[in-house]
Scaffold this active site. Structure first.
Site, PDB file in Angstrom:
ATOM      1  N   ASP A  99       0.884  -1.226  -0.022  1.00  0.00           N
ATOM      2  CA  ASP A  99       0.063   0.090   0.011  1.00  0.00           C
ATOM      3  C   ASP A  99       0.841   1.119  -0.182  1.00  0.00           C
ATOM      4  O   ASP A  99       2.088   1.470   0.125  1.00  0.00           O
ATOM      5  CB  ASP A  99      -0.834  -0.035   1.174  1.00  0.00           C
ATOM      6  CG  ASP A  99      -0.390  -0.706   2.459  1.00  0.00           C
ATOM      7  OD1 ASP A  99       1.069  -0.627   2.596  1.00  0.00           O
ATOM      8  OD2 ASP A  99      -0.944  -1.096   3.239  1.00  0.00           O
ATOM      9  N   ASN A 136      -7.611  -3.487  14.182  1.00  0.00           N
ATOM     10  CA  ASN A 136      -9.256  -3.953  13.781  1.00  0.00           C
ATOM     11  C   ASN A 136      -9.161  -4.926  12.913  1.00  0.00           C
ATOM     12  O   ASN A 136     -10.389  -5.109  12.083  1.00  0.00           O
ATOM     13  CB  ASN A 136      -9.629  -2.500  13.474  1.00  0.00           C
ATOM     14  CG  ASN A 136      -8.993  -2.056  12.228  1.00  0.00           C
ATOM     15  OD1 ASN A 136      -7.831  -2.636  11.710  1.00  0.00           O
ATOM     16  ND2 ASN A 136      -9.322  -0.856  11.477  1.00  0.00           N
ATOM     17  N   HIS A 163      -7.398  -5.139  10.179  1.00  0.00           N
ATOM     18  CA  HIS A 163      -6.858  -4.770   8.652  1.00  0.00           C
ATOM     19  C   HIS A 163      -5.837  -5.556   8.233  1.00  0.00           C
ATOM     20  O   HIS A 163      -4.667  -5.788   9.031  1.00  0.00           O
ATOM     21  CB  HIS A 163      -7.098  -3.323   8.567  1.00  0.00           C
ATOM     22  CG  HIS A 163      -5.893  -2.686   8.967  1.00  0.00           C
ATOM     23  ND1 HIS A 163      -5.915  -1.243   9.665  1.00  0.00           N
ATOM     24  CD2 HIS A 163      -4.370  -2.929   8.963  1.00  0.00           C
ATOM     25  CE1 HIS A 163      -4.702  -0.726   9.846  1.00  0.00           C
ATOM     26  NE2 HIS A 163      -3.834  -1.573   9.463  1.00  0.00           N
ATOM     27  N   GLU A 179      -9.492  -2.216   5.206  1.00  0.00           N
ATOM     28  CA  GLU A 179     -10.142  -2.065   6.623  1.00  0.00           C
ATOM     29  C   GLU A 179     -11.440  -2.672   6.746  1.00  0.00           C
ATOM     30  O   GLU A 179     -12.191  -3.257   5.544  1.00  0.00           O
ATOM     31  CB  GLU A 179     -10.680  -0.109   6.815  1.00  0.00           C
ATOM     32  CG  GLU A 179      -9.641   0.790   6.481  1.00  0.00           C
ATOM     33  CD  GLU A 179      -8.756   0.666   7.951  1.00  0.00           C
ATOM     34  OE1 GLU A 179      -8.809  -0.023   9.061  1.00  0.00           O
ATOM     35  OE2 GLU A 179      -7.904   1.496   8.078  1.00  0.00           O
TER      36      GLU A 179
HETATM   37  C1  F6R Z   1       1.419  -1.569   6.045  1.00  0.00           C
HETATM   38  C2  F6R Z   1       0.124  -2.280   6.365  1.00  0.00           C
HETATM   39  C3  F6R Z   1      -0.573  -2.276   7.452  1.00  0.00           C
HETATM   40  C4  F6R Z   1       0.175  -2.708   8.865  1.00  0.00           C
HETATM   41  C5  F6R Z   1      -0.808  -2.698   9.953  1.00  0.00           C
HETATM   42  C6  F6R Z   1       0.133  -2.980  11.453  1.00  0.00           C
HETATM   43  O1  F6R Z   1       1.921  -1.701   4.800  1.00  0.00           O
HETATM   44  O2  F6R Z   1      -0.277  -2.738   5.341  1.00  0.00           O
HETATM   45  O3  F6R Z   1      -1.576  -3.495   7.229  1.00  0.00           O
HETATM   46  O4  F6R Z   1       0.752  -3.927   8.177  1.00  0.00           O
HETATM   47  O5  F6R Z   1      -1.251  -1.434   9.956  1.00  0.00           O
HETATM   48  O6  F6R Z   1       0.974  -2.069  11.380  1.00  0.00           O
HETATM   49  P1  F6R Z   1       2.046  -1.937  12.818  1.00  0.00           P
HETATM   50  O7  F6R Z   1       3.016  -2.871  12.165  1.00  0.00           O
HETATM   51  O8  F6R Z   1       2.792  -0.449  12.383  1.00  0.00           O
HETATM   52  O9  F6R Z   1       1.274  -2.257  13.827  1.00  0.00           O
END
Ligand code: F6R
Length: 245
Positions: free
Chosen positions: A67, A136, A138, A143
Site C-alpha cells: 500500500d 481492527n 485490517h 479496513e
Molecule cells: C502496512 C500495512 C498495514 C500494517 C498494519 C500494522 O503496509 O499494510 O496493514 O501492517 O497497520 O501496522 P504496525 O506494524 O505498525 O502495527
C-alpha cells in the site's frame, strides 16, 4: 495456519528474516510482497544484516508493497516508498526497478489501481507475501467491511488507523485520509503468506484471528482459508492464547 512462537520482538524478527532469506536463497526467481508499519522494521534490519554477513543476493527478487498513502510522492519522508528505500532497498543488492510500490501521487489513481494489479499478474504473482495486522483486523489498508473479492483499490482510512499511524507524522491532521492498497483478493492470490504479529496491543486481534469466524468485519479472518499461512507471533501478542499452539 502454522504458528511459530517467538520469545520477543527481536526473536520474531530473526525468525521471519531467516524464513524470507531462506526462500530468496532457494528460489531462482522470487516475487515478495512487502508490508510497512512498525512490525516488519526489525525483520528488515535482520535481512540487511544477513545480506552483509552471508551475501544473500536479491538480484533474483522483485518486490510489491501492499500500500501507499494517497497524496504523498515517493520522496515524501512519510511515504511508504521512502520508508522502504531507507529501511530495506538501499541496503540490499536489489534492482530499484524491480521494487514496486503503488504511486500515491499518480495523476489518475483509479488507473494506478488497475495498473498495479496488472503488474503483479504479469510478473507471475506474489510468491511470498509479508503481512502485519491492524488492531481492527485490517491487512494492507483493507479496513473492516472491505469485500473479500477486492482487487487493488482506493480506501478511506479508518480513524483508528490514522490515529495508530499518527506517531510517524507531525500531527494527526497530517496523516493522509486515503490510501491505495492491494485488495483482499490480491493478497489471497499470493502463493504463501507470512504474517508477523507483535506486542500486547495486537493480542486481541490475534485471538480474534484464531476464532473460527470468517467475516468481512475482520478482514484478516479470510487468511484462515489460505492454504499456506505461517504466523510468527511474539509472546506479548500471544498472551494467554498460547494454548492455540
Ligand atoms: C502496512 C500495512 C498495514 C500494517 C498494519 C500494522 O503496509 O499494510 O496493514 O501492517 O497497520 O501496522 P504496525 O506494524 O505498525 O502495527
Amino acid at each position: 495456519m502454522k504458528i511459530i512462537e517467538a520469545g520477543d520482538y527481536q526473536e520474531m524478527s530473526r525468525l521471519a528474516a531467516d524464513y524470507i532469506s531462506g526462500k530468496v536463497r532457494s528460489s531462482e526467481k522470487i516475487n515478495i510482497g512487502l508490508a510497512t508499519g512498525g512490525t516488519p522494521i526489525g525483520t528488515y534490519t535482520k535481512l540487511i544484516e544477513d545480506h552483509q554477513k552471508n551475501q544473500t543476493s536479491y538480484t533474483n527478487a522483485s518486490t510489491f508493497n501492499l500500500d501507499e498513502y494517497v497524496g504523498l510522492s515517493g520522496d515524501h519522508p512519510n511515504s511508504y516508498r521512502h520508508y522502504m528505500n531507507e529501511k530495506l532497498f538501499n541496503h540490499l543488492d536489489i534492482k530499484k526497478s524491480n521494487t514496486h510500490i503503488p504511486r500515491g501521487d499518480a495523476r489518475d489513481m483509479l488507473q494506478e489501481c488497475l495498473d498495479y494489479e496488472k503488474k503483479i499478474a504479469e510478473c507471475g504473482g506474489i510468491d511470498l507475501q509479508i503481512l502485519g495486522i491492524g488492531s481492527n483486523g485490517h491487512i494492507g489498508f483493507n479496513e473492516p467491511g472491505t469485500s473479500f473479492n477486492s482487487n487493488t483499490h482506493l480506501v478511506r482510512l479508518a480513524p483508528s488507523t490514522r490515529e495508530a499511524n499518527a506517531r510517524y507524522f507531525e500531527s494527526l491532521e497530517k496523516v493522509p485520509t486515503k490510501a491505495i492498497t492491494m485488495g483482499i483478493s490480491t493478497i489471497m492470490k499470493s502463493k504463501e503468506i507470512l504474517l508477523l504479529i507483535s506486542g500486547e496491543r495486537k493480542r486481541e486481534a490475534f485471538a480474534r484471528l484464531m476464532e473460527n469466524e470468517e467475516t468481512e468485519n475482520f478482514p484478516a479472518s479470510i487468511l484462515r482459508n489460505h492454504p499456506q499461512v505461517t504466523i510468527v507471533a511474539d509472546k506479548a501478542a500471544l498472551g494467554n492464547n498460547s494454548w492455540f499452539l
